[in-house]
Design a protein around this motif. Structure first.
Motif, mmCIF file in Angstrom:
data_model
loop_
_atom_site.group_PDB
_atom_site.id
_atom_site.type_symbol
_atom_site.label_atom_id
_atom_site.label_comp_id
_atom_site.label_asym_id
_atom_site.label_seq_id
_atom_site.Cartn_x
_atom_site.Cartn_y
_atom_site.Cartn_z
ATOM 1 N N PHE A 140 -4.924 11.892 -6.888
ATOM 2 C CA PHE A 140 -5.952 11.038 -6.294
ATOM 3 C C PHE A 140 -6.378 11.511 -4.909
ATOM 4 N N GLN A 141 -5.599 12.397 -4.313
ATOM 5 C CA GLN A 141 -6.008 12.941 -3.017
ATOM 6 C C GLN A 141 -7.375 13.616 -3.103
ATOM 7 N N ASN B 61 1.162 -1.792 -9.238
ATOM 8 C CA ASN B 61 2.075 -0.929 -8.493
ATOM 9 C C ASN B 61 1.373 0.104 -7.626
ATOM 10 N N ASP B 62 0.058 0.174 -7.713
ATOM 11 C CA ASP B 62 -0.643 1.178 -6.912
ATOM 12 C C ASP B 62 -0.397 0.972 -5.429
ATOM 13 N N PHE B 63 -0.245 2.074 -4.744
ATOM 14 C CA PHE B 63 -0.086 2.013 -3.290
ATOM 15 C C PHE B 63 -1.187 2.801 -2.586
ATOM 16 N N LEU B 64 -1.470 4.005 -3.094
ATOM 17 C CA LEU B 64 -2.376 4.916 -2.385
ATOM 18 C C LEU B 64 -3.757 4.311 -2.168
ATOM 19 N N ALA C 207 7.535 -8.434 -5.015
ATOM 20 C CA ALA C 207 6.511 -7.452 -5.397
ATOM 21 C C ALA C 207 6.772 -6.913 -6.788
ATOM 22 N N ALA C 208 8.043 -6.849 -7.183
ATOM 23 C CA ALA C 208 8.394 -6.279 -8.478
ATOM 24 C C ALA C 208 8.340 -7.307 -9.596
ATOM 25 N N LEU D 194 -10.087 10.843 -2.610
ATOM 26 C CA LEU D 194 -9.965 9.824 -1.551
ATOM 27 C C LEU D 194 -11.165 9.831 -0.602
ATOM 28 N N LEU E 210 4.181 -4.990 1.343
ATOM 29 C CA LEU E 210 5.639 -4.808 1.321
ATOM 30 C C LEU E 210 6.031 -3.620 2.189
ATOM 31 N N ASN E 211 5.292 -2.532 2.051
ATOM 32 C CA ASN E 211 5.607 -1.352 2.853
ATOM 33 C C ASN E 211 5.437 -1.649 4.350
ATOM 34 N N ALA F 127 -3.621 1.266 0.146
ATOM 35 C CA ALA F 127 -3.415 1.642 1.543
ATOM 36 C C ALA F 127 -4.672 2.289 2.117
ATOM 37 N N SER F 128 -5.421 3.006 1.283
ATOM 38 C CA SER F 128 -6.597 3.718 1.793
ATOM 39 C C SER F 128 -7.808 2.806 1.921
ATOM 40 N N THR G 240 0.562 -2.778 -15.037
ATOM 41 C CA THR G 240 1.670 -2.165 -14.310
ATOM 42 C C THR G 240 1.160 -1.141 -13.306
ATOM 43 N N THR H 259 1.873 -4.191 -2.719
ATOM 44 C CA THR H 259 2.705 -3.018 -2.432
ATOM 45 C C THR H 259 2.526 -2.556 -0.987
#
Lengths: 383, 293
Positions: free
Chosen positions: B134-135, B224-227, B267-268, B138, B244-245, B230-231, B220, B241
């Motif tokens: 995914f980079q 569970n996605d973070f990237l 979160a889980a 972005l 939580l981080n 966060a972006s 799921t 997620t």
């Protein structure tokens, strides 16, 4: 219309309104739209003029505004045409039927085209420009790539990826295969054990990272606990050690993913023909020999699948590192994915960030493209 | 993965079988230990955690960390707890899962029963999108979301998750519908049924299992996605997620480990619950791409 037909129609109605909801977000005129759709389905269940009804549905789905009116207009056409012009209708129907599949596929194809392929080209282009904080279009050729390969930070990320990737693939495959073979021995309680091996896959890497970060923390985790048990000299501080921290990422990642490998191997083992095994047993081959010489060679394609999937997951690995070590200590657990993010968004060197992303993509495609090519070709060869 | 029907391959030697069970149990402990540690320590007071012995059950049980994680913990600048972010995640996941599954079903239907010239190329290109890092998307994603005026919103994240989820859902439905008898479709066509009629009346009624597989997989993955969160997440769209981080890695103040664990379990919980309730479909989704036939 019979009651059963009504039930069906209502199901469809829900679906169409879902699709509609996806296409435009203003729900103001939902009432009118739903009413029109219901009318369309009444027509469908009258069993004639099916194609026109379909066209009406398409109008409802694709028209952003005035969908209700379009439907009503088509309904009028249907009732008008019932008394004549059957030939015209059937050619129209055929033409329409030809195009509906492509029309239905087109929104997804367009999204994929823009969000995947056009975006890849855009990032590829940015990697050839002098972009820093924001995209800029001054062409600099391969300068970013030269800078990238001169960075020790990038070499560190690649080295870490090699260590992490190899160990991750080897351990996941070994643990997965071992568990699959063991579970395949008519184990009592298999239905109880299998879900335990698999549940980490349902977790977010952020959750896994949080749990393991603490577990591996020398102050309060495993080291501290073992010392309290009486083994005073016990030391386990890899997560704080620049040389060893990358191995803690492997531990957490293997914990999370090995169940997946177990699942695909188990599915493969269960697919092996019983007759072959019985024949080998009659010839007096031992259990280990049967596995080594017959079953494992038979599930060889699964090794390839596991390798491809794990390798591409390793190259994509990002969340786990962020949650577990944040790339540290220092740059000890930096991977290409975290490198790209920090260069692009934290250090404002977008050109270099883009070039690192292009290299990540090249690494993944060099594994995935040949694999998919083989996978997609095979059915044709067989038939 | 039905239950084993074959005679055991390794001879039923008693010692060997004992070793087998022992190994399997050791691995079960290995997989369960982190979860056990998280649950136990989320029910301890901070003092008790600092005294060590993470494996012991709490001497003094408390649910206060759970309440703190849910509604009082400091995340970012405000002490809101994880609740608003949990809601953000739900608002993001429901439309994203629904729309990507619906599109995947229609795509799978077209690509198996209404193929046209070039359909295989289209499918290959859709499938390839599952694997991209995914980079690579972005930077343009950020610009397109800004251009559409939905950057930092839940709608923007929904769009992103649909775009990168279609590949998986299309793969699921295509493989499922490929084994559906095409004769039935042709017969219905001769009877005058059109494209959508056939889908509704013939394919959809037997699509229950694959709908479950697709929805669970998407749920799921997106939960569970973070990237992307966060972006592209902003205050009122940051998913669970990312929150939580932020909670766990915030450097200010005392590290409240028990609250972190309670937060991690919160979160889980949705994905774990889905897994427990429908593990069969979850596993099918996992193995769909890897095992043929």
């Amino acid at each position: 219309m019979p009651a059963g037909g009504c039930g069906l129609a209502r199901k469809k109605l829900n679906f169409v309104s879902l699709v509609k909801g996806g296409d435009d977000d203003n729900n103001d005129d939902d009432n009118g739209g739903a009413f029109a759709v219901r009318a369309v389905f009444n027509v469908i269940f009258d069993d004639n003029g099916g194609a026109f009804a379909v066209r009406a549905v398409l109008n409802v789905i694709f028209d952003d505004n005035g969908g209700g009116f379009a439907v009503r207009a088509v309904l009028n056409v249907i009732s008008d045409d019932n008394d004549g012009g059957a030939a015209v209708m059937s050619t129209l129907t055929a033409k329409l039927q030809d195009w509906i599949p492509r029309l239905v596929l087109s929104p997804s194809a367009a999204i994929i085209f823009v969000f995947v392929y056009a975006f890849i080209i855009y990032t590829g282009y940015l990697s050839l420009t002098d972009s820093r904080l924001l995209p800029s279009y001054g062409f600099v050729g391969l300068e970013n790539y030269q800078k990238l390969w001169a960075l020790p930070h990038w070499h560190r990320a690649l080295l870490n990826l090699a260590i992490f990737g190899i160990l991750y693939i080897v351990f996941c495959t070994a643990v997965g295969l071992l568990l699959a073979i063991f579970l395949d021995q008519r184990i009592r309680g298999e239905g109880f054990l299998r879900p335990i091996y698999l549940y980490p896959l349902a977790l977010s890497f952020i959750v896994t990272g949080t749990a393991w970060k603490w577990f591996l923390d020398p102050g309060i985790g495993l080291e501290n606990t073992v010392q309290r048990w009486g083994w005073e000299g016990f030391a386990f501080d890899w997560i704080k050690d620049r040389k060893l921290a990358i191995y803690t990422v492997v531990m957490a990642a293997v914990w999370q993913s090995s169940g997946f490998v177990m699942a695909i191997f188990l599915a493969g083992l269960r697919g092996v023909d019983d007759e072959i095994i019985k024949a080998a047993q009659m010839d007096g081959a031992s259990g280990f020999t049967i596995y080594r010489r017959i079953i494992i060679p038979l599930v060889r394609p699964i090794f390839l699948s596991a390798f491809v999937i794990l390798a591409h997951l390793a190259i994509k690995a990002y969340d786990l590192v962020i949650a577990l070590t944040g790339g540290g200590p220092g740059q000890a657990t930096e991977l290409p994915a975290t490198f790209m993010y920090s260069y692009t968004f934290t250090r404002s060197l977008m050109g270099i960030g883009a070039s690192s992303a292009v290299i990540m993509l090249a690494m993944i495609f060099s594994i995935i493209v040949p694999y998919l090519y083989l996978e997609l070709r095979q059915p044709k060869d067989r038939s | 993965m039905s239950s084993s029907s074959r005679a055991p391959v390794v001879a039923p030697n008693r010692v060997l079988r004992a070793c087998l069970y022992a190994t399997l149990l050791v691995f079960a402990v290995y997989y369960l230990l982190p979860l056990y540690v998280m649950v136990m320590n989320s029910l301890k007071t901070l003092d008790e955690i600092r005294q060590g012995n993470m494996l012991a059950p709490p001497r003094e049980w408390t649910v206060k960390p759970w309440g703190d994680a849910w509604s009082r913990a400091q995340i970012g600048v405000e002490a809101t707890g994880l609740r608003p972010y949990f809601i953000n995640s739900v608002l993001m996941v429901v439309p994203a899962v629904t729309i990507s599954t619906v599109l995947g079903a229609l795509n799978g239907y077209v690509l198996t029963k209404w193929t046209f010239r070039g359909a295989n190329v289209v499918f290959a290109l859709i499938l390839l999108s599952c694997f991209i890092p995914f980079q690579i998307v972005l930077i343009p994603s950020a610009r397109v979301l800004g251009f559409l005026g939905i950057s930092g919103t839940t709608a923007g994240l929904v769009l992103i998750h649909i775009a990168y989820g279609i590949g998986f859902t299309t793969l699921f439905f295509r493989n499922y519908y490929a084994s559906f008898p095409t004769e039935l479709i042709r017969a219905a066509q001769i009877d005058g049924a059109g494209f959508f009629r056939i889908f509704w009346s013939i394919l959809l009624p037997s699509s229950g299992p694959i709908l479950a597989v697709s929805a669970i997989w998407q749920f799921t993955n997106i939960w569970n996605d973070f990237l992307f969160g966060a972006s592209f997440g902003d205050f009122d769209s940051i998913p669970m997620t990312v929150a939580l981080n932020n909670l766990v890695s915030s450097s200010s103040g005392v590290k409240e480990y028990n609250v972190h664990f309670a937060g991690a379990i919160l979160a889980a919980l949705p994905t774990l619950l889905v897994y427990v309730l429908s593990g069969r479909y979850f596993v099918r989704g996992l193995t769909a791409g890897a095992v043929k036939g």
